[in-house]
Design a protein around this motif. Structure first.
Motif, PDB file in Angstrom:
ATOM      1  N   MET A  28      -0.507   1.923  -7.384  1.00  0.00           N
ATOM      2  CA  MET A  28      -1.255   1.668  -6.174  1.00  0.00           C
ATOM      3  C   MET A  28      -0.472   2.179  -4.972  1.00  0.00           C
ATOM      4  N   ILE A  29      -1.161   2.636  -3.968  1.00  0.00           N
ATOM      5  CA  ILE A  29      -0.531   3.136  -2.754  1.00  0.00           C
ATOM      6  C   ILE A  29      -0.403   1.992  -1.759  1.00  0.00           C
ATOM      7  N   ILE A  30       0.817   1.761  -1.280  1.00  0.00           N
ATOM      8  CA  ILE A  30       1.054   0.732  -0.280  1.00  0.00           C
ATOM      9  C   ILE A  30       0.924   1.359   1.102  1.00  0.00           C
ATOM     10  N   ALA A  31       0.034   0.814   1.908  1.00  0.00           N
ATOM     11  CA  ALA A  31      -0.167   1.285   3.279  1.00  0.00           C
ATOM     12  C   ALA A  31      -0.302   0.073   4.183  1.00  0.00           C
ATOM     13  N   VAL A  32       0.464   0.068   5.271  1.00  0.00           N
ATOM     14  CA  VAL A  32       0.433  -1.036   6.229  1.00  0.00           C
ATOM     15  C   VAL A  32       0.304  -0.448   7.630  1.00  0.00           C
ATOM     16  N   PRO A  33      -0.725  -0.847   8.377  1.00  0.00           N
ATOM     17  CA  PRO A  33      -0.858  -0.343   9.744  1.00  0.00           C
ATOM     18  C   PRO A  33       0.407  -0.620  10.553  1.00  0.00           C
ATOM     19  N   THR A  34       0.800   0.313  11.355  1.00  0.00           N
ATOM     20  CA  THR A  34       1.983   0.297  12.245  1.00  0.00           C
ATOM     21  C   THR A  34       3.303   0.577  11.533  1.00  0.00           C
ATOM     22  N   LEU A  35       3.315   0.623  10.207  1.00  0.00           N
ATOM     23  CA  LEU A  35       4.537   0.986   9.495  1.00  0.00           C
ATOM     24  C   LEU A  35       4.379   2.392   8.927  1.00  0.00           C
TER      25      LEU A  35
END
Length: 198
Positions: free
Chosen positions: A1-8
């Motif tokens: 799974m791809i980890i994506a976090v807004p602002t990081l």
């Protein structure tokens, strides 16, 4: 799974899975599965003057903890999670505190929630280092620190991270205590209730 976090700004992520089925010539009744999830991201404070307010790292850390927990549950392949730990390696243009900001309470709380709960504080280790470092992430039982059989760890090599302006965040988990643990103390089967012990 791809980890994506807004602002990081995440540059890299990887998951290490380590499965041990025997030790000292004895087959385990169930395998010891260890998983480490690593996320390498840009450090917005690297190389800049001292900043008191680290909330730009703390605020998104809850979402990061949730995403890393989901990746770990997937990597465990159905094995239960009995212990956990966390860590941070900060590139040399940053401060150790920048890494801690990403793994403090919001991160820990969401990590616990993402694996189905945990009552104990999460063991951790952090340091500043150049790319290619190895970090040993400590593991302890998720519901009571006093369960001696679960005192363990996982070593993770970061081959090209963190770059000087980056931070590597780690979350580690295990499915059971050490194989052949026989040094006494509280047994994991005794853990119940709000206080973590019977």
């Amino acid at each position: 799974m791809i980890i994506a976090v807004p602002t990081l700004a995440i540059r890299r992520q990887f998951v290490l899975t380590d499965i041990t089925t025997a030790e000292a010539g004895l087959a385990a009744d169930r395998p010891l599965v260890k998983v480490a999830v690593v996320v390498v991201l840009n450090n917005p404070f690297a190389g800049k003057p001292f900043t008191e307010d680290l909330s730009p790292l703390i605020a998104p850390s809850a979402a990061l903890g949730s995403a890393m927990a989901a990746a770990a549950v997937e990597a465990m392949g159905g094995a239960p999670i009995e212990s956990y730990g966390k860590g941070a390696v900060v590139g040399l243009n940053g401060e150790q505190e920048h890494g801690i900001a990403l793994i403090t309470t919001p991160f820990g709380d969401s990590l616990r929630a993402g694996i189905g709960g945990g009552q104990a504080w999460i063991s951790s280790f952090s340091k500043r280092a150049a790319p290619g470092t190895v970090i040993d992430v400590p593991l302890a039982h998720k519901d009571a620190l006093y369960v001696r059989s679960h005192y363990d760890g996982i070593s993770v090599h970061l081959p090209d991270a963190p770059l000087p302006d980056e931070i590597a965040i780690l979350a580690a988990f295990a499915s059971r205590g050490r194989l052949n643990a026989r040094l006494g103390g509280v047994d994991a089967a005794e853990i119940v209730g709000e206080d973590g012990l019977r």
